[in-house]
Motif scaffolding. Sequence first.
Motif, PDB file in Angstrom:
ATOM      1  N   ALA A 139     -57.454  20.981  -7.479  1.00 28.42           N
ATOM      2  CA  ALA A 139     -56.620  20.647  -8.637  1.00 28.42           C
ATOM      3  C   ALA A 139     -56.566  21.761  -9.672  1.00 28.42           C
ATOM      4  CB  ALA A 139     -57.120  19.357  -9.276  1.00 28.42           C
ATOM      5  N   LEU A 140     -57.654  22.519  -9.828  1.00 30.07           N
ATOM      6  CA  LEU A 140     -57.692  23.550 -10.862  1.00 30.07           C
ATOM      7  C   LEU A 140     -57.572  24.959 -10.287  1.00 30.07           C
ATOM      8  CD1 LEU A 140     -60.555  22.087 -13.100  1.00 30.07           C
ATOM      9  CD2 LEU A 140     -58.086  21.795 -13.345  1.00 30.07           C
ATOM     10  N   ILE A 141     -57.183  25.080  -9.020  1.00 31.34           N
ATOM     11  CA  ILE A 141     -57.084  26.367  -8.359  1.00 31.34           C
ATOM     12  C   ILE A 141     -55.666  26.906  -8.494  1.00 31.34           C
ATOM     13  CG2 ILE A 141     -57.387  27.612  -6.189  1.00 31.34           C
ATOM     14  CD1 ILE A 141     -59.939  26.392  -7.287  1.00 31.34           C
ATOM     15  N   ASP A 142     -55.537  28.156  -8.939  1.00 29.51           N
ATOM     16  CA  ASP A 142     -54.225  28.796  -8.984  1.00 29.51           C
ATOM     17  C   ASP A 142     -53.861  29.402  -7.633  1.00 29.51           C
ATOM     18  OD1 ASP A 142     -53.605  28.414 -11.802  1.00 29.51           O
ATOM     19  OD2 ASP A 142     -55.206  29.846 -12.204  1.00 29.51           O
ATOM     20  N   LEU A 143     -54.861  29.985  -6.954  1.00 36.83           N
ATOM     21  CA  LEU A 143     -54.643  30.616  -5.658  1.00 36.83           C
ATOM     22  C   LEU A 143     -55.842  30.366  -4.757  1.00 36.83           C
ATOM     23  CD1 LEU A 143     -53.239  34.106  -6.775  1.00 36.83           C
ATOM     24  CD2 LEU A 143     -51.925  32.264  -5.701  1.00 36.83           C
ATOM     25  N   ASP A 144     -55.574  30.134  -3.490  1.00 33.27           N
ATOM     26  CA  ASP A 144     -56.605  29.928  -2.487  1.00 33.27           C
ATOM     27  C   ASP A 144     -56.420  30.986  -1.406  1.00 33.27           C
ATOM     28  OD1 ASP A 144     -58.770  28.319  -2.042  1.00 33.27           O
ATOM     29  OD2 ASP A 144     -57.640  26.573  -1.381  1.00 33.27           O
ATOM     30  N   ILE A 145     -57.495  31.654  -0.991  1.00 39.97           N
ATOM     31  CA  ILE A 145     -57.421  32.512   0.196  1.00 39.97           C
ATOM     32  C   ILE A 145     -58.145  31.780   1.311  1.00 39.97           C
ATOM     33  CG2 ILE A 145     -57.926  34.746   1.211  1.00 39.97           C
ATOM     34  CD1 ILE A 145     -57.981  35.960  -1.527  1.00 39.97           C
ATOM     35  N   ARG A 146     -57.431  31.476   2.385  1.00 42.09           N
ATOM     36  CA  ARG A 146     -57.987  30.686   3.480  1.00 42.09           C
ATOM     37  C   ARG A 146     -57.909  31.456   4.799  1.00 42.09           C
ATOM     38  NH1 ARG A 146     -54.884  24.935   2.350  1.00 42.09           N
ATOM     39  NH2 ARG A 146     -55.496  24.699   0.151  1.00 42.09           N
ATOM     40  N   TYR A 147     -58.755  31.045   5.722  1.00 39.00           N
ATOM     41  CA  TYR A 147     -58.794  31.656   7.048  1.00 39.00           C
ATOM     42  C   TYR A 147     -58.373  30.624   8.071  1.00 39.00           C
ATOM     43  CZ  TYR A 147     -60.523  34.268  11.080  1.00 39.00           C
ATOM     44  OH  TYR A 147     -60.613  34.938  12.264  1.00 39.00           O
ATOM     45  N   SER A 153     -50.087  22.529   4.697  1.00 38.07           N
ATOM     46  CA  SER A 153     -48.874  21.920   4.142  1.00 38.07           C
ATOM     47  C   SER A 153     -48.999  21.577   2.660  1.00 38.07           C
ATOM     48  CB  SER A 153     -48.534  20.648   4.930  1.00 38.07           C
ATOM     49  OG  SER A 153     -49.609  19.709   4.853  1.00 38.07           O
ATOM     50  N   ASP A 154     -50.104  21.974   2.016  1.00 38.92           N
ATOM     51  CA  ASP A 154     -50.316  21.594   0.624  1.00 38.92           C
ATOM     52  C   ASP A 154     -49.920  22.689  -0.359  1.00 38.92           C
ATOM     53  OD1 ASP A 154     -52.386  23.187   1.573  1.00 38.92           O
ATOM     54  OD2 ASP A 154     -53.864  22.336   0.180  1.00 38.92           O
ATOM     55  N   GLY A 155     -49.144  23.671   0.081  1.00 42.25           N
ATOM     56  CA  GLY A 155     -48.698  24.727  -0.817  1.00 42.25           C
ATOM     57  C   GLY A 155     -47.938  25.797  -0.050  1.00 42.25           C
ATOM     58  N   GLU A 156     -47.506  26.814  -0.779  1.00 40.03           N
ATOM     59  CA  GLU A 156     -46.818  27.949  -0.154  1.00 40.03           C
ATOM     60  C   GLU A 156     -47.846  28.851   0.513  1.00 40.03           C
ATOM     61  OE1 GLU A 156     -44.026  31.794  -1.393  1.00 40.03           O
ATOM     62  OE2 GLU A 156     -44.772  30.404  -2.924  1.00 40.03           O
ATOM     63  N   VAL A 157     -47.608  29.213   1.762  1.00 40.02           N
ATOM     64  CA  VAL A 157     -48.548  30.028   2.541  1.00 40.02           C
ATOM     65  C   VAL A 157     -47.990  31.441   2.679  1.00 40.02           C
ATOM     66  CG1 VAL A 157     -49.744  30.281   4.738  1.00 40.02           C
ATOM     67  CG2 VAL A 157     -49.359  27.990   3.780  1.00 40.02           C
ATOM     68  N   ILE A 158     -48.801  32.439   2.272  1.00 43.86           N
ATOM     69  CA  ILE A 158     -48.384  33.841   2.302  1.00 43.86           C
ATOM     70  C   ILE A 158     -49.364  34.612   3.174  1.00 43.86           C
ATOM     71  CG2 ILE A 158     -47.910  35.905   0.924  1.00 43.86           C
ATOM     72  CD1 ILE A 158     -47.654  34.002  -1.520  1.00 43.86           C
ATOM     73  N   PRO A 159     -48.925  35.223   4.283  1.00 43.38           N
ATOM     74  CA  PRO A 159     -49.850  36.014   5.112  1.00 43.38           C
ATOM     75  C   PRO A 159     -50.490  37.133   4.297  1.00 43.38           C
ATOM     76  CG  PRO A 159     -47.758  35.660   6.246  1.00 43.38           C
ATOM     77  CD  PRO A 159     -47.554  35.209   4.829  1.00 43.38           C
ATOM     78  N   LEU A 160     -51.806  37.316   4.478  1.00 42.80           N
ATOM     79  CA  LEU A 160     -52.521  38.358   3.746  1.00 42.80           C
ATOM     80  C   LEU A 160     -52.999  39.460   4.676  1.00 42.80           C
ATOM     81  CD1 LEU A 160     -53.654  39.365   1.052  1.00 42.80           C
ATOM     82  CD2 LEU A 160     -55.725  38.020   1.494  1.00 42.80           C
ATOM     83  N   MET A 161     -53.824  39.136   5.680  1.00 42.57           N
ATOM     84  CA  MET A 161     -54.295  40.168   6.597  1.00 42.57           C
ATOM     85  C   MET A 161     -54.866  39.527   7.856  1.00 42.57           C
ATOM     86  SD  MET A 161     -57.669  41.432   4.514  1.00 42.57           S
ATOM     87  CE  MET A 161     -58.822  40.244   3.792  1.00 42.57           C
ATOM     88  N   VAL A 277     -50.648  34.858 -11.983  1.00 45.82           N
ATOM     89  CA  VAL A 277     -50.614  34.460 -10.574  1.00 45.82           C
ATOM     90  C   VAL A 277     -49.805  35.463  -9.769  1.00 45.82           C
ATOM     91  CG1 VAL A 277     -49.866  32.672  -8.966  1.00 45.82           C
ATOM     92  CG2 VAL A 277     -50.943  32.027 -11.135  1.00 45.82           C
ATOM     93  N   ARG A 278     -48.659  35.826 -10.300  1.00 42.96           N
ATOM     94  CA  ARG A 278     -47.812  36.798  -9.601  1.00 42.96           C
ATOM     95  C   ARG A 278     -48.516  38.153  -9.482  1.00 42.96           C
ATOM     96  NH1 ARG A 278     -41.897  37.527 -11.940  1.00 42.96           N
ATOM     97  NH2 ARG A 278     -43.148  38.106 -13.760  1.00 42.96           N
ATOM     98  N   ALA A 279     -49.208  38.571 -10.553  1.00 41.19           N
ATOM     99  CA  ALA A 279     -49.923  39.848 -10.530  1.00 41.19           C
ATOM    100  C   ALA A 279     -51.036  39.836  -9.482  1.00 41.19           C
ATOM    101  CB  ALA A 279     -50.498  40.152 -11.910  1.00 41.19           C
ATOM    102  N   MET A 280     -51.750  38.714  -9.372  1.00 38.93           N
ATOM    103  CA  MET A 280     -52.835  38.618  -8.400  1.00 38.93           C
ATOM    104  C   MET A 280     -52.300  38.640  -6.972  1.00 38.93           C
ATOM    105  SD  MET A 280     -55.987  38.480  -7.563  1.00 38.93           S
ATOM    106  CE  MET A 280     -56.923  38.194  -9.088  1.00 38.93           C
ATOM    107  N   ILE A 281     -51.206  37.928  -6.707  1.00 34.11           N
ATOM    108  CA  ILE A 281     -50.616  37.930  -5.370  1.00 34.11           C
ATOM    109  C   ILE A 281     -50.208  39.348  -4.982  1.00 34.11           C
ATOM    110  CG2 ILE A 281     -48.635  37.167  -3.999  1.00 34.11           C
ATOM    111  CD1 ILE A 281     -48.710  34.536  -5.570  1.00 34.11           C
ATOM    112  N   GLY A 285     -51.999  41.713  -1.966  1.00 32.40           N
ATOM    113  CA  GLY A 285     -51.211  42.287  -0.893  1.00 32.40           C
ATOM    114  C   GLY A 285     -51.430  43.786  -0.768  1.00 32.40           C
ATOM    115  N   GLU A 286     -51.579  44.462  -1.900  1.00 26.08           N
ATOM    116  CA  GLU A 286     -51.818  45.906  -1.887  1.00 26.08           C
ATOM    117  C   GLU A 286     -53.157  46.253  -1.249  1.00 26.08           C
ATOM    118  OE1 GLU A 286     -51.418  47.804  -5.656  1.00 26.08           O
ATOM    119  OE2 GLU A 286     -49.548  46.749  -6.145  1.00 26.08           O
ATOM    120  N   ILE A 287     -54.218  45.586  -1.679  1.00 21.76           N
ATOM    121  CA  ILE A 287     -55.538  45.958  -1.162  1.00 21.76           C
ATOM    122  C   ILE A 287     -55.734  45.505   0.270  1.00 21.76           C
ATOM    123  CG2 ILE A 287     -56.572  46.029  -3.460  1.00 21.76           C
ATOM    124  CD1 ILE A 287     -57.948  43.377  -2.841  1.00 21.76           C
TER     125      ILE A 287
END
Length: 291
Positions: A139-147, A153-161, A277-281, A285-287
């Motif tokens: 509920a209080l998370i702005d961004l989640d990094i998952r494996y 299905s509980d949010g927008e999924v963006i491939p990271l690495m 949030v946008r800056a962190m995303i 992606g850069e790193i």
Amino acid sequence: MFDELPPLSWLRAFEATARLGNFTRAAEELNLTPSAVSYQIRALEARLGHKLFERRRRTLVMTRLAQSYLPVVSKAFADIDASTAGVFGRMGGERVTLRCMNSLNMLWLVPRIEAFRARHPDIALSLLSASWAEGGDSALIDLDIRYGEGLWSDGEVIPLMRHGVQPVCAPDLAGGMPALERGPLIEMAGVVDTWRHFFRLHLPETRPPSPDYVVDTSLMALELAERGLGHALVADIFAAPYLESGRLVRSCDRNLEARHGHFIVVPAHSDRNRHGVRAMIDWLGEIATDA
């Protein structure tokens, strides 16, 4: 000038309601009453001449027109927010709450996070750890990094690495494939790339020895391996700092191509267009590209 622009308070009520899913949550964010938010939405609908929400029992469903309108409104507010911060500085700053699995936090994110703060000194951070990708209250998370496979299905999924998986050990245990056949082995629980898959690919005629240790984090597997207690099969991004320092070496020159990867999940309640949030995303992606 701006003859078609509705009052900004109505647009804020629409954006918050659409993002949060109901009048009550929008009212809490905007410091209004739910009835006031509902009134502003009705006024906006009357001004536009179109319905924005279908009001069903205990739920609000955006119309197709509202779904098309929301990204435009959200981006406009985000641009105003970013421009205001750029010209006048941030008033009281902003905080972004990021959660990821403990090993990724300690071995990959924390060693790099100072670079983010140097670039964005106006953004404060809350860094949370989870033992498993879907654990805990979001509920209080702005961004989640998952494996995983990226099928949440509980949010927008963006491939990271996506990375390889390699066997590592203390220098005294190194000895190529024969050493792996002797063991001991350290197994990761809950992953799809296991010693069984490694042996099936590289030593199909050999049955892997039973693991001496089964652990639930890469960090624990690496620490056990550093103490000479066995060979660990871990992601190369986690093994990298141990290999670079000489605390561990590669057990052999073989590896596995990981079938799962890391993904950024933007929960449904989070606002991707918010400055922090946008800056962190963008930075993640850069790193990840450099990893």
